[in-house]
Scaffold this active site. Structure first.
Site, PDB file in Angstrom:
ATOM      1  N   HIS A  20      15.285  -5.627  -0.162  1.00  0.00           N
ATOM      2  CA  HIS A  20      15.065  -6.729   0.772  1.00  0.00           C
ATOM      3  C   HIS A  20      16.354  -7.503   1.037  1.00  0.00           C
ATOM      4  CE1 HIS A  20      10.599  -6.901   1.237  1.00  0.00           C
ATOM      5  NE2 HIS A  20      10.684  -6.101   0.183  1.00  0.00           N
ATOM      6  N   GLN A  79      10.211   3.725   3.864  1.00  0.00           N
ATOM      7  CA  GLN A  79       9.440   4.859   3.379  1.00  0.00           C
ATOM      8  C   GLN A  79       8.789   5.633   4.531  1.00  0.00           C
ATOM      9  OE1 GLN A  79       6.839   2.643   0.863  1.00  0.00           O
ATOM     10  NE2 GLN A  79       8.415   2.248  -0.688  1.00  0.00           N
ATOM     11  N   ASN A 112      10.760  -5.139  -4.176  1.00  0.00           N
ATOM     12  CA  ASN A 112       9.325  -5.198  -4.411  1.00  0.00           C
ATOM     13  C   ASN A 112       8.689  -3.945  -3.832  1.00  0.00           C
ATOM     14  OD1 ASN A 112       6.604  -5.726  -4.662  1.00  0.00           O
ATOM     15  ND2 ASN A 112       6.548  -7.143  -2.933  1.00  0.00           N
ATOM     16  N   GLY A 171       6.345  -0.115  -5.039  1.00  0.00           N
ATOM     17  CA  GLY A 171       5.749   0.763  -6.034  1.00  0.00           C
ATOM     18  C   GLY A 171       5.760   2.215  -5.628  1.00  0.00           C
ATOM     19  N   GLY A 205       0.788  -1.224   0.000  1.00  0.00           N
ATOM     20  CA  GLY A 205       0.000   0.000   0.000  1.00  0.00           C
ATOM     21  C   GLY A 205       0.822   1.277   0.000  1.00  0.00           C
ATOM     22  N   CYS A 223      11.860  -1.406   3.156  1.00  0.00           N
ATOM     23  CA  CYS A 223      10.765  -1.253   2.202  1.00  0.00           C
ATOM     24  C   CYS A 223       9.716  -0.255   2.710  1.00  0.00           C
ATOM     25  CB  CYS A 223      10.163  -2.613   1.886  1.00  0.00           C
ATOM     26  SG  CYS A 223       9.221  -2.652   0.346  1.00  0.00           S
ATOM     27  N   LEU A 224       8.509  -0.688   3.051  1.00  0.00           N
ATOM     28  CA  LEU A 224       7.510   0.240   3.587  1.00  0.00           C
ATOM     29  C   LEU A 224       8.019   0.881   4.868  1.00  0.00           C
ATOM     30  CD1 LEU A 224       4.611   1.421   3.401  1.00  0.00           C
ATOM     31  CD2 LEU A 224       3.844  -0.529   4.768  1.00  0.00           C
ATOM     32  N   GLU A 258      16.898  -9.713   3.194  1.00  0.00           N
ATOM     33  CA  GLU A 258      16.638 -11.105   3.578  1.00  0.00           C
ATOM     34  C   GLU A 258      16.454 -12.005   2.363  1.00  0.00           C
ATOM     35  OE1 GLU A 258      12.776 -10.018   2.153  1.00  0.00           O
ATOM     36  OE2 GLU A 258      14.249  -8.913   3.332  1.00  0.00           O
TER      37      GLU A 258
END
Length: 401
Positions: free
Chosen positions: A376, A296, A334, A336, A265, A292-293, A378
Site C-alpha cells: 500500500h 492480484q 494487508n 492474505g 476476499g 493489492c487485490l 498510500e
C-alpha cells in the site's frame, strides 16, 4: 484489567477444547474452529461475529486499519498493546462503513489523549456494531496464527458472561473461510461518482483538486479513501466505478489511466467478473496501475495464478526490495493471497520482492504502461517510502499521450 485468559495457548497453538471454565469477570470470548477458547473482557458492541482471525503488527493507525475494506470477513488481532490512545475522529476513516468483523486486544482500550479525538474507541465500536475482546495473551494467539495459519473464529461479547461455547465452536468450524469468497461486492461503491478530495495536512485538513490534468477511472473493489486522495493530489480527476463494471463501462469515460483498487476476499473469486474487464482495458492500451487485490487480479488477467498464504502480510513494517534500483522500501501491507511467481507468463516481470519471505510484491508488463504492487503506497497507516508509485503512474500516463 488483569489477563483473563483461562486457556493460554501452548507454543504449538493447541487449545484444551470447548469445556474450558469461564473465569470470574469474563464478558468476552474467542472460540476458534478447533475448539480453542480464549476468555477476556468484551468490548464494543454486544453479540457475536465470525471471521478469519488475523494479526496486524502496525503501531499506529488502528482506526484506518479497522475501516480498511480489505479487512472484510476478518477479526483483527492487534499486536501493539496501546489501542485507543488517540481516540477516533471523522477524518481518519478509510470507508464510511467498517467491514472488519471484530478486534482482539492485549490490554483494555486506552483512554484517548489526542486533540483530534472526537469519540472514544469503544463508543465508536458500538456505533458501528463491531464486537471485540481484550485481556488475552495476543502474543500466544499470534504465535498460533503464525505457526498454523489464520483460523476461523467467533468473537463474542455478552455483559452477563453467558456463552454457548459448543454453538460458537460450531459456527466457527462451519464458516467457509475466505478461499473462494468474493467480498468485493460487499464493500464496493453502489454507483459511480467523482472523487476530488486530496491528502490531509495539519494546517488545512483535506484539500480539493480543482484543476486536474488527467482523468483516471478507479475501479472500486474496496478502495481505501487515501488511495483516491493520492490520485487526486497527483493531478487527477478520479471517476470511481463499482467492482462489477465492464471494460465498456470503464472505457466509456475515455480515461487517461485506469486504477485497480485494493479489496478483500479471494482474487480468483472476484476475478470471475473483474478479469474480463481488466483484459479489455489491457487490449485498449490504456495505462494501468493496480494495488493489492488489483495487483492480484491484474496477474490473473495476464494468465497467472494466485494462492492463499498461511499467515498473510499485515502491518506497517514490511521490507520490500525494488529489483530495478536495489532500493529497500518499508511498506504497509494487508493481504492474505499472493501471486504465484511460477505462473507469470512471458513478458511479465517481477519488479518488487518481499524481504520477509521472497514473495512477489510487484509486477510490470514489458513494453506497456502497466504495473502493480502488492503493498500500500498510500500508507494510512504506515510509512510513505513507496509514495513515488503514484508519480510513476502519472509519468506513464503522460508518456502515453
Amino acid at each position: 484489567m488483569p489477563n483473563l485468559d483461562a486457556t493460554a495457548l501452548s507454543p504449538t497453538g493447541e487449545g484444551p477444547g470447548i469445556d474450558a471454565t469461564r473465569p470470574p469477570g469474563a464478558t468476552g470470548v474467542l472460540v476458534l474452529a478447533d475448539g480453542t477458547v480464549l476468555w477476556g473482557k468484551g468490548i464494543g458492541a454486544t453479540g457475536s461475529r465470525v471471521g478469519e482471525v488475523v494479526f496486524n503488527t502496525a503501531m499506529t493507525g488502528y482506526q484506518e486499519t479497522l475501516t480498511d475494506p480489505s479487512y472484510a470477513g476478518q477479526i483483527i488481532t492487534f499486536t501493539f498493546p496501546h489501542i485507543g490512545n488517540v481516540g477516533t475522529n471523522p477524518e481518519d476513516l478509510e470507508t464510511l462503513t467498517p467491514a472488519a468483523r471484530g478486534l482482539i486486544l492485549r490490554a483494555d482500550i486506552t483512554q484517548p489523549a489526542n486533540w483530534r479525538s472526537a469519540k472514544p474507541l469503544n463508543d465508536w465500536l458500538i456505533a458501528h456494531g463491531i464486537s471485540g475482546l481484550c485481556g488475552i495473551d495476543t502474543r500466544a494467539l499470534t504465535r498460533r496464527i503464525r505457526s498454523k495459519g489464520a483460523p476461523s473464529g467467533v468473537v463474542a461479547h455478552a455483559p452477563d458472561g453467558q456463552f454457548d461455547l459448543p454453538a460458537l465452536a460450531k459456527i466457527a468450524a462451519e464458516w467457509p473461510g475466505l478461499k473462494g469468497m468474493d467480498l468485493a461486492r460487499e464493500v464496493t461503491c453502489a454507483q459511480s461518482h467523482v472523487w476530488t478530495e486530496t491528502e490531509w495536512d495539519l494546517r488545512n485538513g483535506y484539500g480539493e483538486q480543482t484543476e486536474p490534468k488527467y482523468h483516471v477511472v478507479a475501479v472500486d473493489f474496496g478502495a481505501k479513501r487515501n488511495i483516491l486522495r493520492c490520485l487526486a493530489a497527483s493531478g487527477c480527476k478520479v471517476t470511481v466505478l463499482p467492482a462489477e463494471s465492464t471494460a465498456e463501462d470503464v472505457l466509456r469515460h475515455q480515461p487517461d489511466g485506469v486504477f485497480l483498487s485494493n479489496g478483500p476476499g479471494d482474487p480468483a473469486a472476484t476475478g470471475r467478473y473483474a478479469v474480463p474487464m481488466i483484459q479489455g482495458v489491457l487490449n485498449a492500451g490504456t495505462p494501468l496501475f493496480g494495488i493489492c487485490l488489483g495487483h492480484q487480479m491484474l496477474a490473473l488477467a495476464l494468465g497467472a495464478k494466485t494462492f492463499k498464504m498461511e499467515t498473510g502480510h499485515r502491518g506497517a513494517n514490511h521490507p520490500v526490495k525494488d529489483l530495478a534500483t536495489g532500493k529497500v522500501e518499508i511498506t504497509s501491507q494487508n493481504h492474505g493471497f499472493v501471486v504465484d511467481e511460477a505462473s507469470l507468463p512471458a513478458g511479465t516481470s517481477v519488479t518488487h520482492r518481499s524481504l520477509f519471505d521472497g514473495s512477489v510484491e510487484g509486477i510490470a508488463v514489458e513494453g506497456k504502461p502497466v504495473f502493480s504492487v502488492q503493498y500500500h503506497p498510500e500508507a494510512s497507516p504506515g510509512p510513505q517510502d513507496a509514495h513515488y508509485l503514484f508519480e510513476r503512474f502519472i509519468e506513464k500516463i503522460a508518456a502515453s499521450k
